[in-house]
Write a protein that holds these residues in place. Structure first.
Motif, PDB file in Angstrom:
ATOM      1  N   SER A  92     -18.456  15.833 -10.986  1.00 25.63           N
ATOM      2  CA  SER A  92     -17.671  16.566 -10.000  1.00 25.63           C
ATOM      3  C   SER A  92     -16.807  15.610  -9.184  1.00 25.63           C
ATOM      4  N   ARG A  93     -15.879  16.180  -8.426  1.00 28.47           N
ATOM      5  CA  ARG A  93     -14.997  15.354  -7.608  1.00 28.47           C
ATOM      6  C   ARG A  93     -15.790  14.463  -6.670  1.00 28.47           C
ATOM      7  N   GLU A  94     -16.867  14.979  -6.114  1.00 29.27           N
ATOM      8  CA  GLU A  94     -17.683  14.202  -5.180  1.00 29.27           C
ATOM      9  C   GLU A  94     -18.435  13.071  -5.884  1.00 29.27           C
ATOM     10  N   GLU A  95     -18.692  13.242  -7.169  1.00 28.00           N
ATOM     11  CA  GLU A  95     -19.442  12.236  -7.915  1.00 28.00           C
ATOM     12  C   GLU A  95     -18.549  11.140  -8.494  1.00 28.00           C
ATOM     13  N   ARG A  96     -17.258  11.407  -8.613  1.00 29.26           N
ATOM     14  CA  ARG A  96     -16.346  10.413  -9.186  1.00 29.26           C
ATOM     15  C   ARG A  96     -16.088   9.299  -8.171  1.00 29.26           C
ATOM     16  N   VAL A  97     -16.148   8.058  -8.649  1.00 27.57           N
ATOM     17  CA  VAL A  97     -15.852   6.932  -7.769  1.00 27.57           C
ATOM     18  C   VAL A  97     -15.195   5.831  -8.581  1.00 27.57           C
ATOM     19  N   ALA A  98     -14.284   5.114  -7.946  1.00 27.71           N
ATOM     20  CA  ALA A  98     -13.611   3.978  -8.568  1.00 27.71           C
ATOM     21  C   ALA A  98     -13.557   2.833  -7.570  1.00 27.71           C
ATOM     22  N   ASP A  99     -13.624   1.617  -8.084  1.00 22.29           N
ATOM     23  CA  ASP A  99     -13.518   0.410  -7.262  1.00 22.29           C
ATOM     24  C   ASP A  99     -12.061  -0.045  -7.187  1.00 22.29           C
ATOM     25  N   TYR A 100     -11.607  -0.385  -5.991  1.00 22.41           N
ATOM     26  CA  TYR A 100     -10.253  -0.900  -5.796  1.00 22.41           C
ATOM     27  C   TYR A 100     -10.289  -2.115  -4.878  1.00 22.41           C
ATOM     28  N   ILE A 101      -9.476  -3.121  -5.194  1.00 20.47           N
ATOM     29  CA  ILE A 101      -9.246  -4.226  -4.262  1.00 20.47           C
ATOM     30  C   ILE A 101      -7.952  -3.938  -3.518  1.00 20.47           C
ATOM     31  N   HIS A 102      -8.000  -4.067  -2.198  1.00 24.84           N
ATOM     32  CA  HIS A 102      -6.838  -3.761  -1.353  1.00 24.84           C
ATOM     33  C   HIS A 102      -6.169  -5.073  -0.918  1.00 24.84           C
ATOM     34  N   THR A 103      -4.988  -5.331  -1.480  1.00 23.43           N
ATOM     35  CA  THR A 103      -4.300  -6.591  -1.177  1.00 23.43           C
ATOM     36  C   THR A 103      -2.879  -6.391  -0.662  1.00 23.43           C
ATOM     37  N   GLY A 104      -2.501  -5.159  -0.291  1.00 23.32           N
ATOM     38  CA  GLY A 104      -1.151  -4.957   0.210  1.00 23.32           C
ATOM     39  C   GLY A 104      -0.628  -3.575  -0.097  1.00 23.32           C
ATOM     40  N   GLN A 105       0.676  -3.422   0.042  1.00 21.65           N
ATOM     41  CA  GLN A 105       1.267  -2.087  -0.001  1.00 21.65           C
ATOM     42  C   GLN A 105       1.132  -1.399  -1.353  1.00 21.65           C
ATOM     43  N   TRP A 106       1.275  -2.143  -2.462  1.00 22.00           N
ATOM     44  CA  TRP A 106       1.188  -1.482  -3.753  1.00 22.00           C
ATOM     45  C   TRP A 106      -0.249  -1.103  -4.074  1.00 22.00           C
ATOM     46  N   ALA A 107      -1.200  -1.942  -3.707  1.00 23.61           N
ATOM     47  CA  ALA A 107      -2.605  -1.568  -3.866  1.00 23.61           C
ATOM     48  C   ALA A 107      -2.919  -0.343  -3.019  1.00 23.61           C
ATOM     49  N   GLU A 108      -2.376  -0.319  -1.804  1.00 18.45           N
ATOM     50  CA  GLU A 108      -2.632   0.811  -0.906  1.00 18.45           C
ATOM     51  C   GLU A 108      -2.105   2.117  -1.485  1.00 18.45           C
ATOM     52  N   LYS A 109      -0.924   2.071  -2.082  1.00 17.19           N
ATOM     53  CA  LYS A 109      -0.361   3.287  -2.688  1.00 17.19           C
ATOM     54  C   LYS A 109      -1.246   3.777  -3.833  1.00 17.19           C
ATOM     55  N   ALA A 110      -1.746   2.850  -4.641  1.00 18.83           N
ATOM     56  CA  ALA A 110      -2.642   3.227  -5.732  1.00 18.83           C
ATOM     57  C   ALA A 110      -3.938   3.828  -5.198  1.00 18.83           C
ATOM     58  N   ILE A 111      -4.457   3.251  -4.118  1.00 17.52           N
ATOM     59  CA  ILE A 111      -5.693   3.742  -3.506  1.00 17.52           C
ATOM     60  C   ILE A 111      -5.508   5.160  -2.975  1.00 17.52           C
ATOM     61  N   LYS A 112      -4.413   5.391  -2.275  1.00 18.92           N
ATOM     62  CA  LYS A 112      -4.160   6.721  -1.712  1.00 18.92           C
ATOM     63  C   LYS A 112      -4.085   7.776  -2.802  1.00 18.92           C
ATOM     64  N   GLU A 113      -3.475   7.429  -3.913  1.00 18.29           N
ATOM     65  CA  GLU A 113      -3.344   8.399  -4.996  1.00 18.29           C
ATOM     66  C   GLU A 113      -4.698   8.678  -5.638  1.00 18.29           C
ATOM     67  N   ALA A 114      -5.494   7.644  -5.848  1.00 24.84           N
ATOM     68  CA  ALA A 114      -6.812   7.840  -6.462  1.00 24.84           C
ATOM     69  C   ALA A 114      -7.704   8.717  -5.600  1.00 24.84           C
ATOM     70  N   ARG A 115      -7.549   8.636  -4.291  1.00 22.24           N
ATOM     71  CA  ARG A 115      -8.377   9.435  -3.385  1.00 22.24           C
ATOM     72  C   ARG A 115      -8.089  10.928  -3.493  1.00 22.24           C
ATOM     73  N   ARG A 116      -7.016  11.287  -4.122  1.00 18.92           N
ATOM     74  CA  ARG A 116      -6.708  12.707  -4.331  1.00 18.92           C
ATOM     75  C   ARG A 116      -7.625  13.315  -5.390  1.00 18.92           C
ATOM     76  N   TYR A 117      -8.250  12.464  -6.219  1.00 23.55           N
ATOM     77  CA  TYR A 117      -9.012  12.978  -7.360  1.00 23.55           C
ATOM     78  C   TYR A 117     -10.480  12.548  -7.374  1.00 23.55           C
ATOM     79  N   GLY A 118     -10.854  11.678  -6.455  1.00 21.78           N
ATOM     80  CA  GLY A 118     -12.233  11.230  -6.384  1.00 21.78           C
ATOM     81  C   GLY A 118     -12.413  10.283  -5.211  1.00 21.78           C
ATOM     82  N   ARG A 119     -13.543   9.597  -5.174  1.00 19.71           N
ATOM     83  CA  ARG A 119     -13.821   8.659  -4.102  1.00 19.71           C
ATOM     84  C   ARG A 119     -13.363   7.255  -4.492  1.00 19.71           C
ATOM     85  N   VAL A 120     -12.928   6.506  -3.504  1.00 22.42           N
ATOM     86  CA  VAL A 120     -12.507   5.127  -3.724  1.00 22.42           C
ATOM     87  C   VAL A 120     -13.416   4.210  -2.929  1.00 22.42           C
ATOM     88  N   ASN A 121     -13.984   3.248  -3.616  1.00 21.59           N
ATOM     89  CA  ASN A 121     -14.772   2.211  -2.962  1.00 21.59           C
ATOM     90  C   ASN A 121     -13.905   0.965  -2.836  1.00 21.59           C
TER      91      ASN A 121
END
Length: 363
Positions: A92-121
């Motif tokens: 389920s959406r609540e069970e989905r999780v992905a790992d992301y490293i946050h290093t700046g604006q392009w990483a942040e944009k990717a993180i924001k988009e992934a959060r639309r479909y699951g959890r981001v660690n």
């Protein structure tokens, strides 16, 4: 007269590629029309597509168990495509999780988009020092249930580049938009590599994806057709009409890269260009780099003047000297010189000479 173009993207293209495209623009292969005017399913264009794929495979030494995709929507489209294609095995959406490293604006944009479909660690972040370094693995906090691990090897805006490939147990996903083809890549360590074309590949309008075969069946059931890697792979990247001219030009760039000696030669050139500029900056009291030395990008070199009131004058005089697009990103200010593969060493030498002269006159 051609000038030296330091734009971060759309960026400089190799002059021989532009000249060939110019010569072929009206009459390609004696067909009496442009490559832009023929069917993408014609034998002639299919040959272009297959040659481009093979050349890219040769350049990056891509194993046979990876699909090479030519996609639309740029890297931003892939910010959405990554979770759509890889979250399907995560419940389920609540069970989905992905790992992301946050290093700046392009990483942040990717993180924001992934959060639309699951959890981001957030495994690690360099926000504590204004995104001026790449976090080392000793700082990571991974999730053992992550569907994938995403990072941005080179942050175009901040000028931060990883000097290592993360070692992870889940599929490793990388946005290589601004450093692909600038050095050899151990492709077998990655599950997915994607890159917008407009920096080191070709013109804007197309993106490249390199996807391991076993990851093509992890899509969410509601995935938009245009974002499905499996559909793209099954259709040879031609499920719908692709950006044929951008694909053709990218193929010319791949051929040019092979003629230059491939990614090994590009890595040596990138080191020479970036070292020349960084060494000058470090030896000056007038210019400085905000990025930690161990994390400095070979592709994007941000720098600032000791007196920011001189920024406008610096940019104006640089343009008059034939040095274009040196203004830093609007979010960080200062200057930025992007040194992609098509930017010659002579451009960096001209930039350093100008900076020396400007400092003498205005410092």
């Amino acid at each position: 007269m051609r000038k030296f173009n330091f734009c971060a993207g759309p960026a400089a293209l190799p002059e021989p590629v532009l000249l060939q495209a110019q010569q072929e623009l009206l009459d390609w292969r004696d067909l009496g029309c442009s490559v832009m005017e023929i069917s993408h399913r014609s034998p002639e264009f299919v040959e272009v597509a297959e040659r481009a794929e093979q050349d890219l495979r040769d350049l990056l030494n891509i194993p046979d168990n990876y699909k090479v995709l030519f996609l639309q929507g740029g890297a931003t489209g892939q910010f959405s495509a990554v979770p759509w294609n890889l979250f399907g095995a995560g419940g389920s959406r609540e069970e989905r999780v992905a790992d992301y490293i946050h290093t700046g604006q392009w990483a942040e944009k990717a993180i924001k988009e992934a959060r639309r479909y699951g959890r981001v660690n957030i495994v690690a972040s360099s926000e504590d020092r204004n995104f001026t370094y790449a976090p080392g693995p000793d700082s990571w906090c991974q999730n053992e249930n992550a569907a994938y691990f995403h990072y941005t090897p080179n942050e175009t805006i901040g000028g931060v580049e990883f000097d290592y490939v993360p070692e992870v147990s889940c599929p490793l996903v990388a946005d290589m938009s601004s450093n692909i083809l600038s050095q050899p890549i151990p492709v077998e360590k990655f599950g997915v590599i994607y890159a917008g074309a407009q920096k080191n590949i070709g013109p804007s309008g197309i993106a490249v994806g390199v996807v391991r075969d076993d990851l093509l069946d992890r899509t969410l059931p509601e995935i938009p057709r245009s974002l499905s890697w499996k559909i793209a792979a099954d259709a040879g990247s031609m499920d719908n009409t692709p950006p044929t001219f951008a694909w053709y030009l990218s193929g010319l760039v791949f051929r040019w890269l092979k003629e230059q000696g491939g990614v090994e030669a590009m890595a040596q050139l990138a080191e020479r260009k970036s070292s020349l500029l960084y060494e000058f900056i470090d030896g000056s009291d007038f210019y400085s780099s905000p990025v930690e030395k161990s994390s400095r990008s070979r592709m994007n070199v941000p720098f600032v003047l000791a007196d920011e009131r001189l920024d406008k004058e610096f940019l104006q005089q640089a343009e008059e000297a034939g040095l274009l697009n040196l203004k830093g990103h609007r979010s960080v200010g200062g200057m930025r010189a992007s040194l992609y593969n098509a930017v010659p060493l002579e451009a960096v030498e001209a930039l350093v000479a100008f900076m020396v002269d400007f400092e003498k006159r205005c410092g």
